[in-house]
Design a protein around this motif. Structure first.
Motif, PDB file in Angstrom:
ATOM      1  N   CYS A  41       0.810  -1.065  -0.062  1.00 20.84           N
ATOM      2  CA  CYS A  41       0.062   0.031  -0.100  1.00 20.84           C
ATOM      3  C   CYS A  41       0.949   1.321   0.012  1.00 20.84           C
ATOM      4  N   ASP A  43       0.316   3.673   1.573  1.00 19.71           N
ATOM      5  CA  ASP A  43       0.539   4.378   2.953  1.00 19.71           C
ATOM      6  C   ASP A  43       1.815   4.627   3.606  1.00 19.71           C
ATOM      7  N   ALA A  66      -4.281   0.557  -1.326  1.00 17.55           N
ATOM      8  CA  ALA A  66      -4.682  -0.598  -1.024  1.00 17.55           C
ATOM      9  C   ALA A  66      -4.142  -1.891  -1.600  1.00 17.55           C
ATOM     10  N   HIS A  97      -2.122  -3.947   5.049  1.00 19.10           N
ATOM     11  CA  HIS A  97      -1.878  -3.601   6.336  1.00 19.10           C
ATOM     12  C   HIS A  97      -3.322  -3.109   6.870  1.00 19.10           C
ATOM     13  N   CYS A 100      -6.006   0.069   6.986  1.00 22.03           N
ATOM     14  CA  CYS A 100      -5.729   0.481   5.698  1.00 22.03           C
ATOM     15  C   CYS A 100      -6.981   1.603   5.088  1.00 22.03           C
ATOM     16  N   GLY A 101      -6.775   2.740   4.775  1.00 20.18           N
ATOM     17  CA  GLY A 101      -7.613   3.732   4.731  1.00 20.18           C
ATOM     18  C   GLY A 101      -8.164   3.486   3.430  1.00 20.18           C
TER      19      GLY A 101
END
Ligand code: CO
Length: 208
Positions: A41, A43, A66, A97, A100-101
């Protein structure tokens, strides 16, 4: 954070590397032969090299929102083709993870513009596993499980690529599904039973 500081830090990093090995950058410029393809990801908290404790040169890395592997995405497909067919990596990792947004956003019904078609792929994962997911009453636990199932589905997407199918026939290559737990810093191997998971879909995709 002052953006100009990156250059000072870069100079310190160069010095540190050279103090340990004066030929460090000479060796680096002679080429790459990573053994791992890492798909993770974007992130900012989930870096590839740091969480695996590896050095530059050890992993070919692709990151997007994602850790998705849509078969129509020329970007991730090119990365897989190059890493598997040309660099001949021995391990392909999909690392999701918790928290995860992207996965969270896919669980909510909000209009996110250009992100909608991207998140649709995660909503499809939800739909494929709706029965299991809807049984989980605790929302956080359901969110965690969707993160894991999304990793599993993206691993399957990787296995379905012609590059990986060819590599399976010709040499040793392993696909791994992992999750990084932001709360503890731990990397977790989901130990996905691919023969079992794939046995249900083999006929549809004509996989070996
Ligand atoms: Co994420």
């Amino acid at each position: 954070m002052n953006i100009e500081n990156v250059f000072t830090r870069n100079q310190e990093w160069v010095k540190e590397k050279l103090s340990m090995d004066s030929a460090y950058f000479n060796k680096m410029s002679s080429g790459q032969s990573p053994e791992i393809l890492y798909v993770g990801c974007s992130d900012s908290r989930v870096t590839a090299e740091e969480i695996m404790g590896i050095e530059p040169g050890e992993a070919f890395v692709h990151r997007n929102i994602a850790n998705m592997v849509p078969n129509t995405d020329i970007n991730v497909m090119s990365v897989i083709e190059y890493a598997v067919t040309h660099l001949e990596v021995r391990h392909v990792v999909v690392c999701g993870h918790y928290l995860c947004g992207g996965v969270k956003a896919a669980m909510e019904s909000k209009d996110l513009g250009i992100l909608n078609p991207w998140l649709r792929n995660i909503r499809d994962v939800y739909r494929m596993h709706m029965e299991e997911l809807n049984k989980i009453e605790d929302e956080n636990a359901r969110y965690d499980r969707l993160v894991e199932l999304n990793v599993q589905e993206q691993c399957i997407n990787i296995i379905k690529t012609s590059a990986v199918q060819r590599a399976f026939r010709d040499r040793e290559i392993t696909v791994h599904g992992w999750v990084f737990d932001i709360k503890t810093g731990k990397l977790i191997d989901l130990n996905i039973d691919f023969p079992k998971v794939l046995s249900k879909i083999m006929e549809i995709y004509h996989l070996d």
